[in-house]
Design a protein around this motif. Structure first.
Motif, PDB file in Angstrom:
ATOM      1  N   ALA A 418      32.227  68.603  15.592  1.00 21.28           N
ATOM      2  CA  ALA A 418      33.626  67.683  14.111  1.00 21.28           C
ATOM      3  C   ALA A 418      32.839  66.736  13.507  1.00 21.28           C
ATOM      4  O   ALA A 418      33.126  66.408  12.781  1.00 21.28           O
ATOM      5  N   ALA A 419      31.819  65.860  14.191  1.00 22.12           N
ATOM      6  CA  ALA A 419      31.876  64.865  13.825  1.00 22.12           C
ATOM      7  C   ALA A 419      29.989  64.246  12.906  1.00 22.12           C
ATOM      8  O   ALA A 419      30.098  63.807  11.850  1.00 22.12           O
ATOM      9  N   SER A 420      29.548  65.521  13.361  1.00 23.89           N
ATOM     10  CA  SER A 420      27.635  66.096  12.827  1.00 23.89           C
ATOM     11  C   SER A 420      27.856  67.176  12.766  1.00 23.89           C
ATOM     12  O   SER A 420      27.621  68.217  13.055  1.00 23.89           O
ATOM     13  N   PRO A 421      28.605  67.807  11.989  1.00 27.38           N
ATOM     14  CA  PRO A 421      29.110  69.325  11.916  1.00 27.38           C
ATOM     15  C   PRO A 421      26.995  70.579  11.153  1.00 27.38           C
ATOM     16  O   PRO A 421      27.490  71.241  11.420  1.00 27.38           O
ATOM     17  N   SER A 422      26.786  69.467  10.839  1.00 31.19           N
ATOM     18  CA  SER A 422      25.444  69.600   9.603  1.00 31.19           C
ATOM     19  C   SER A 422      24.652  70.244  10.659  1.00 31.19           C
ATOM     20  O   SER A 422      23.231  70.238  10.925  1.00 31.19           O
ATOM     21  N   ARG A 423      24.017  69.336  11.725  1.00 32.80           N
ATOM     22  CA  ARG A 423      23.015  69.641  12.520  1.00 32.80           C
ATOM     23  C   ARG A 423      23.802  71.035  14.087  1.00 32.80           C
ATOM     24  O   ARG A 423      24.706  70.769  14.487  1.00 32.80           O
TER      25      ARG A 423
END
Length: 643
Positions: A418-423
Motif C-alpha cells: 500500500a505504501a509503495s505499490p510500484s515496488r
C-alpha cells in the motif's frame, strides 16, 4: 564480507603451510569470490595469512594484500563514513594505503578511530614484527582467537571449527579495542602478551578503572600462558558515539496521555503524540538519520547496468540485491520502508520470513509435480533446502507454518504494498521442518554459533541461519514457486530493542528502579551487544556468502539516540505495543505505516516458533546440549560442502 585468518607458529614442528581443511571450508563460505594464502617467515616465527573475499564494492581485491615493505593486511569491513571512499574504489585498498603510511602507533589508532562502519582486521607490520587485530566498537564483525600448544601457536579467524573439547575451544576477540602482539618477543619469552589499545570516551568518566576491569575480564577467559596488558604509552581509540544521556526529568515522570492506557490502541493513538511540535521534530530527525544509515547500506554494492526507459517495467527477471530479515514487526517494517526510499524502483526487495513446523504433515503427492513444472520460472533453492517441508507449507500453509511471525509478515507485506505499490516485494516464506533443523544444526550451524552455547543462542542462531539462507517459496497471487534469494546484503533490525527499551526486562527494570534503572539497563544492553549477539549473527549470516548490515547500529544513529533523554525514546508507563520503542513507532506512522506501528515486541525464537520445536521446559540462559553434539561423520561430509 570476508573470511580472514592468520595462523601463527613459534615452533617449527607445529607449523603447517596449510590451514586445516574444515577451517578453510568455513572461511570460503564467507568469501566465495576470491581465495588467497600468503606465508611470512622469520627466524622466530611463521605466519600463514588466508583471505576469502565476498565482493561488494569497487574492483575485486584479493586478500591478503601486501606492500613492498612486507606489510600484510586482511580486512573484513565496510567504510561507510569517516574516511573517504569513492563509489568505484575498494575500501580494502584505501585502508591499506592509509595503514602503510602510518608512522607510529598513534597514527594507526587515529585511523581506526575515524572509520565508521563494521570491521574486523588483521595487520602484520613487518618493521616492528607486530601483529595488530581487532573489531569495531560494537563488534559487528566476528573475529575469534584460539591459543594452543602452551603458547607455541595461535590462530585468528572470522569463523572457527567444530570444537571437540574445552581445550579446542575458540573464543571471541573482545570488542574492547585493538590488540597488538610483538611476535619476536613472544618467541623469546615463550609467553604471549596481548597489548590492548582500548576504546575511550572523552566524557570525564573513570577510564582507568574501566580499562583495568576490561583487562581483568579478558585475562580470566584466556589460558594462563596468555597475558593481557595495557599498552605502555596509554594510547587509546576514540569511541565513535557520544555517551548515553543519563539525565532524569526534574519533575515526576508521568505520561502526557494517561487516558491512552485505558483506550483501544489505534494509529490515531500515536498521532496524538505527533501533535506536540517538539516530539514531531525529534521523530523527523530520527527518520532522517536512520534513512541515511539505510541509504549507505543499500547503495554501497554493485548493481546491474541501468535499464533503458523501455525496460523499466520488465522487473520479473530482475535480481534483488538487498534482503531484509522480515517478521512484519516494527523494526523490520521501518527498515524495509526506508530501503524502498533508496533502492532503484525497478529492483525487487526480498523479505525473508522464517517459520518452523512443530508437527510433520503428509505431503500431497501431486504438489511435487506442480513444483517441477514451475522450476524454470525461478531459481531453485539449494540442495540443503527441505523440499518436503516447503511443499507441505505451500500446499496448506495455514495449517503448518502459520506462526506469529508469518501472520504479521503477511500483514506487513500488505502495508508495504500500500505504501509503495510500484515496488516488487518478494515475500519469501522459509519453512523449516524438525528433521531439517536437527540435520543442519549438526552439520553446519552449531560451530557458527559457538563459542556461544545457550538455548537462546541456539534458537536465534538457527532461525537467523535459515532466514538469511533465503531458500523458500515466493508467494504471489498466482500461487507459490520455489525461490532462493541471491541478495548479498541482508538488513537486520538488531540494535533497536537494545536502545529503545524493547525487551520485557527493560519494563521490569523500569517498574522497580524507574528511569534511572532504565537508563542503566539500556547502557548495559548496548555495552554487551558485541558478545551477546553480533559476532554470532555475523558468523551465521556470512556462512551463506552474504553480508549482514545493521542500520540501527550506525554510529550516527546510535549517537543521535544516545543524545536524547530516555523518555523521548520510550514511555513504559504506557502499555505494550506502544510504550516500548515509542520513537520508532512514531517514525513508522510518519512513514505511512499502520498496524505494524502498534505491534508489541515478540522475540524471534517465539515468533518463528523455533523455541517450541524440541523442548518446552528449557530456560533461555541454560547451556544448550544440542550445540555440543559432535559427529565425525558429519564433519567429514561438511568438508566436501563448501558451496
Amino acid at each position: 564480507m570476508c573470511g580472514i585468518c592468520c595462523a601463527v607458529s613459534f615452533s617449527v614442528e607445529h607449523f603447517s603451510k596449510d590451514l586445516k581443511e574444515d577451517l578453510l571450508c568455513n572461511l570460503k563460505r564467507r568469501g566465495p569470490n576470491s581465495s588467497k594464502q600468503l606465508l611470512r617467515s622469520s627466524v622466530n616465527y611463521q605466519c600463514l595469512f588466508s583471505g576469502h573475499v565476498l565482493h561488494l564494492r569497487g574492483v575485486l581485491t584479493a586478500q591478503p594484500v601486501e606492500d613492498e615493505r612486507g606489510n600484510v593486511f586482511l580486512w573484513n569491513g565496510e567504510v561507510f563514513s569517516g574516511i573517504k571512499v569513492e563509489a568505484e574504489e575498494n575500501d580494502t585498498q584505501i585502508m591499506f594505503h592509509y595503514l602503510s603510511s602510518c608512522k607510529n602507533e598513534s597514527d594507526i589508532l587515529s585511523l581506526f578511530s575515524k572509520v565508521q562502519g563494521p570491521w574486523s582486521f588483521i595487520y602484520y607490520q613487518a618493521s616492528s614484527h607486530s601483529l595488530w587485530f581487532g573489531r569495531d566498537f560494537f563488534g559487528r564483525r566476528s573475529l575469534l582467537w584460539h591459543f594452543s600448544n602452551l603458547g607455541k601457536s595461535f590462530c585468528l579467524s572470522s569463523v572457527g571449527t567444530q570444537a571437540s573439547g574445552v581445550a579446542d575451544q575458540w573464543q571471541e576477540v573482545p570488542a574492547s579495542g585493538i590488540f597488538r602482539i610483538d611476535l619476536k618477543s613472544v618467541s623469546i619469552s615463550q609467553s604471549v602478551v596481548l597489548k590492548l589499545y582500548p576504546w575511550k570516551c572523552n566524557s570525564g568518566g573513570d577510564d582507568i578503572r574501566e580499562c583495568v576491569n576490561s583487562l581483568t575480564e579478558i585475562s580470566a577467559a584466556l589460558p594462563t600462558f596468555v597475558l593481557v596488558a595495557a599498552n605502555e604509552a596509554k594510547l587509546y581509540l576514540k569511541e565513535p558515539v557520544v555517551p548515553l544521556n543519563m539525565v532524569l526529568p526534574q519533575a515526576a515522570f508521568e505520561t502526557h496521555c494517561s487516558s491512552i492506557s485505558r483506550s483501544p490502541l489505534t494509529r490515531e493513538t500515536l498521532q496524538v503524540f505527533l501533535t506536540d511540535r517538539h516530539t514531531k521534530e525529534v521523530v523527523q530527525q530520527f527518520i532522517d538519520v536512520l534513512s541515511i544509515a539505510v541509504k549507505r547500506r543499500v547503495l554501497c554494492l554493485p548493481r546491474d547496468e541501468k535499464l533503458t526507459p523501455g525496460e523499466v517495467l520488465k522487473t520479473s527477471n530482475r535480481k534483488a540485491n538487498v534482503a531484509v530479515l522480515f517478521s512484519g514487526g516494527i523494526d523490520s517494517m521501518v527498515i524495509a520502508a526506508l530501503a524502498d526510499h533508496h533502492i532503484p524502483l525497478d529492483e525487487p526487495i526480498d523479505l525473508l520470513n522464517v517459520a518452523f513446523m512443530t508437527k510433520e504433515k503428509t505431503i500431497p503427492v501431486n504438489f511435487n509435480k506442480k513444483g517441477r513444472k514451475q522450476k524454470n520460472h525461478c531459481e531453485m533453492p539449494s540442495e540443503e533446502f527441505s523440499g518436503s517441508a516447503a511443499a507441505a507449507a505451500a500446499a496448506s500453509p495455514g495449517e503448518q507454518f502459520s506462526v506469529p511471525d508469518r501472520v504479521t509478515g503477511r500483514a506487513g507485506l500488505k502495508e508495504l504494498h500500500a505504501a509503495s505499490p510500484s515496488r516488487t516485494w518478494n515475500f519469501v516464506e522459509i519453512n523449516v521442518s524438525l528433521e531439517e533443523l536437527q540435520r543442519l544444526r549438526r552439520t553446519r550451524i552449531s560451530h557458527l554459533i559457538q563459542p556461544l552455547d545457550t538455548v537462546l543462542d541456539d534458537s536465534i542462531g538457527c532461525a537467523v541461519w535459515f532466514a538469511s539462507r533465503g531458500a523458500g517459496w515466493l508467494v504471489t497471487q498466482d500461487g507459490a514457486q520455489p525461490y532462493h534469494s541471491r541478495a548479498k546484503v541482508v538488513l537486520t533490525g538488531i540494535g533497536a530493542d537494545e536502545q529503545l527499551a524493547g525487551y520485557s526486562r527493560h519494563r521490569a527494570r523500569f517498574l522497580t528502579h524507574g528511569l534511572e534503572g532504565l537508563n542503566e539497563e539500556i547502557a548495559m544492553e548496548l555495552g554487551r551487544i558485541s558478545s551477546r549477539n553480533l559476532g554470532r549473527d555475523d558468523r551465521v549470516i556470512s556462512d551463506h556468502g552474504k553480508e549482514a548490515r545493521f542500520p540501527f547500529l550506525d554510529e550516527n544513529v546510535v549517537s543521535f539516540l544516545n543524545s536524547l533523554p530516555v523518555w523521548e525514546k520510550a514511555n513504559l508507563t504506557l502499555p505494550r505495543g506502544i510504550g516500548e520503542k515509542l520513537i520508532l513507532r512514531l517514525a513508522a506512522v510518519e512513514l505511512g505505516l499502520t498496524a505494524s506501528a502498534l505491534l508489541p515486541k515478540r522475540a524471534m525464537q517465539f515468533g518463528s516458533r523455533i523455541a517450541k520445536m524440541e523442548k518446552n521446559n528449557e530456560k533461555a540462559s541454560d547451556k544448550c546440549e544440542r550445540l555440543q553434539i559432535i559427529s565425525l561423520e558429519n564433519l567429514s561430509v561438511e568438508k566436501l560442502d563448501i558451496s
